[in-house]
Design a protein around this motif. Sequence first.
Motif, PDB file in Angstrom:
ATOM      1  N   UNK A  19      32.095  30.929  44.072  1.00  0.00           N
ATOM      2  CA  UNK A  19      31.814  31.974  45.070  1.00  0.00           C
ATOM      3  C   UNK A  19      32.676  33.216  44.849  1.00  0.00           C
ATOM      4  N   UNK A  20      33.832  33.047  44.184  1.00  0.00           N
ATOM      5  CA  UNK A  20      34.665  34.209  43.861  1.00  0.00           C
ATOM      6  C   UNK A  20      33.900  35.185  42.966  1.00  0.00           C
ATOM      7  N   UNK A  21      33.079  34.636  42.068  1.00  0.00           N
ATOM      8  CA  UNK A  21      32.292  35.483  41.165  1.00  0.00           C
ATOM      9  C   UNK A  21      31.342  36.370  41.966  1.00  0.00           C
ATOM     10  N   UNK A  22      30.866  35.871  43.095  1.00  0.00           N
ATOM     11  CA  UNK A  22      29.923  36.650  43.912  1.00  0.00           C
ATOM     12  C   UNK A  22      30.639  37.852  44.551  1.00  0.00           C
ATOM     13  N   UNK A  23      31.859  37.629  45.071  1.00  0.00           N
ATOM     14  CA  UNK A  23      32.624  38.752  45.644  1.00  0.00           C
ATOM     15  C   UNK A  23      33.021  39.739  44.545  1.00  0.00           C
ATOM     16  N   UNK A  24      33.294  39.219  43.369  1.00  0.00           N
ATOM     17  CA  UNK A  24      33.626  40.089  42.233  1.00  0.00           C
ATOM     18  C   UNK A  24      32.405  40.946  41.858  1.00  0.00           C
ATOM     19  N   UNK A  25      31.211  40.347  41.920  1.00  0.00           N
ATOM     20  CA  UNK A  25      29.991  41.086  41.573  1.00  0.00           C
ATOM     21  C   UNK A  25      29.728  42.211  42.582  1.00  0.00           C
ATOM     22  N   UNK A  72      26.929  39.601  33.823  1.00  0.00           N
ATOM     23  CA  UNK A  72      28.098  40.490  33.912  1.00  0.00           C
ATOM     24  C   UNK A  72      29.385  39.669  33.972  1.00  0.00           C
ATOM     25  N   UNK A  73      29.346  38.468  33.399  1.00  0.00           N
ATOM     26  CA  UNK A  73      30.456  37.525  33.492  1.00  0.00           C
ATOM     27  C   UNK A  73      31.788  38.128  33.021  1.00  0.00           C
ATOM     28  N   UNK A  74      31.776  38.833  31.893  1.00  0.00           N
ATOM     29  CA  UNK A  74      33.035  39.359  31.362  1.00  0.00           C
ATOM     30  C   UNK A  74      33.607  40.473  32.239  1.00  0.00           C
ATOM     31  N   UNK A  75      32.733  41.403  32.656  1.00  0.00           N
ATOM     32  CA  UNK A  75      33.226  42.540  33.466  1.00  0.00           C
ATOM     33  C   UNK A  75      33.849  42.092  34.779  1.00  0.00           C
ATOM     34  N   UNK A  76      33.238  41.112  35.436  1.00  0.00           N
ATOM     35  CA  UNK A  76      33.762  40.735  36.768  1.00  0.00           C
ATOM     36  C   UNK A  76      35.137  40.077  36.692  1.00  0.00           C
ATOM     37  N   UNK A  77      35.529  39.603  35.488  1.00  0.00           N
ATOM     38  CA  UNK A  77      36.844  38.935  35.349  1.00  0.00           C
ATOM     39  C   UNK A  77      37.956  39.923  35.014  1.00  0.00           C
ATOM     40  N   UNK A  78      37.586  41.201  34.752  1.00  0.00           N
ATOM     41  CA  UNK A  78      38.615  42.162  34.336  1.00  0.00           C
ATOM     42  C   UNK A  78      39.577  42.484  35.473  1.00  0.00           C
ATOM     43  N   UNK A  79      40.788  42.940  35.074  1.00  0.00           N
ATOM     44  CA  UNK A  79      41.832  43.240  36.057  1.00  0.00           C
ATOM     45  C   UNK A  79      41.401  44.311  37.057  1.00  0.00           C
ATOM     46  N   UNK A  80      40.575  45.283  36.616  1.00  0.00           N
ATOM     47  CA  UNK A  80      40.192  46.356  37.561  1.00  0.00           C
ATOM     48  C   UNK A  80      39.396  45.754  38.727  1.00  0.00           C
ATOM     49  N   UNK A  81      38.674  44.677  38.458  1.00  0.00           N
ATOM     50  CA  UNK A  81      37.929  44.030  39.548  1.00  0.00           C
ATOM     51  C   UNK A  81      38.900  43.174  40.370  1.00  0.00           C
ATOM     52  N   UNK A  82      39.778  42.418  39.696  1.00  0.00           N
ATOM     53  CA  UNK A  82      40.768  41.606  40.425  1.00  0.00           C
ATOM     54  C   UNK A  82      41.598  42.482  41.359  1.00  0.00           C
ATOM     55  N   UNK A  83      41.868  43.721  40.939  1.00  0.00           N
ATOM     56  CA  UNK A  83      42.706  44.601  41.750  1.00  0.00           C
ATOM     57  C   UNK A  83      42.005  45.127  42.999  1.00  0.00           C
ATOM     58  N   UNK A  84      40.677  45.057  43.056  1.00  0.00           N
ATOM     59  CA  UNK A  84      39.949  45.605  44.212  1.00  0.00           C
ATOM     60  C   UNK A  84      39.215  44.555  45.030  1.00  0.00           C
ATOM     61  N   UNK A  85      38.989  43.377  44.445  1.00  0.00           N
ATOM     62  CA  UNK A  85      38.069  42.428  45.085  1.00  0.00           C
ATOM     63  C   UNK A  85      38.500  42.018  46.505  1.00  0.00           C
ATOM     64  N   UNK A  86      39.798  41.895  46.740  1.00  0.00           N
ATOM     65  CA  UNK A  86      40.215  41.432  48.066  1.00  0.00           C
ATOM     66  C   UNK A  86      40.031  42.501  49.146  1.00  0.00           C
ATOM     67  N   UNK A  87      39.916  43.771  48.721  1.00  0.00           N
ATOM     68  CA  UNK A  87      39.613  44.838  49.688  1.00  0.00           C
ATOM     69  C   UNK A  87      38.130  44.801  50.050  1.00  0.00           C
ATOM     70  N   UNK A  88      37.319  44.287  49.133  1.00  0.00           N
ATOM     71  CA  UNK A  88      35.878  44.211  49.380  1.00  0.00           C
ATOM     72  C   UNK A  88      35.552  42.940  50.167  1.00  0.00           C
ATOM     73  N   UNK A  89      36.230  41.848  49.822  1.00  0.00           N
ATOM     74  CA  UNK A  89      35.884  40.568  50.463  1.00  0.00           C
ATOM     75  C   UNK A  89      36.343  40.508  51.923  1.00  0.00           C
TER      76      UNK A  89
END
Length: 224
Positions: free
Chosen positions: A34-40, A87-104
């Motif tokens: 489910x983390x992948x979904x918030x990353x997407x 989009x498996x590779x892009x969602x794992x990048x640090x730029x997504x990790x750095x923003x995902x918790x603001x979106x979730x």
Amino acid sequence: MKQLVIAIDGYSSCGKSTTAKAVAAELGYAYIDTGAMYRAVTLYLLEHSIGFEELPRIEQALHDMTISFKRNRRTGRNELCLDGEIREDEIRQMRISNSVSEVSVIPAVRHAMVRQQQRMGRKRGIVMDGRDIGTTVFPDAEVKIFMTADTRTRALRRQEELAVKGEQVELEAIIDNLVKRDHLDSTRAESPLRRAADAVLLDTSHITIDEQVDFVLERVSAVL
Ligand code: C5P
């Protein structure tokens, strides 16, 4: 045989997905990260230049985007697709990790994801990993695990995962990201990261993946 829902929640980079994937393969169950979904969702908002406070545009985006998983026959991996594209590779990048918790943290995002996750698991026979599976998505899950591990161990694992994908990141930057995400995830108002009262605690700091998988499978055997 009885089809169960297995909920694996916990802090970032504790080995939840690796364990969940192996348990699903062992039982012949579906697996949803489910983390992948918030990353997407995060990737979509960034790519469409939608600000995290622009609620009407976020609601429209949630309506427009399609999030799905596609099984890669060669690797056996469930790959995340956004609007039909892997989009498996892009969602794992640090730029997504750095923003995902603001979106979730955004309630509209959570509602949309939780609804989709509940639909995905309605036939049961599923292993889902995330932060709120045992508390909000499937409070009636037959097996609930809450995973934790010490921060340095988690950061080292994450650093290795990123390195395999060609992204070199300083350990300090990873620790900083994990600590910030865990804090945001645990303190948000809507379905925060917390251990369900009936979840079993599993500390993965000093155990192998095989031991983690065995631990979960023993809980499964106990309820089957
Ligand atoms: O599991 P992963 O680290 O990929 O999750 C990325 C982020 O997605 C988490 O830090 C959290 O903000 C969010 N998340 C969530 N609820 C879930 C799964 C992930 O809020 N069930």
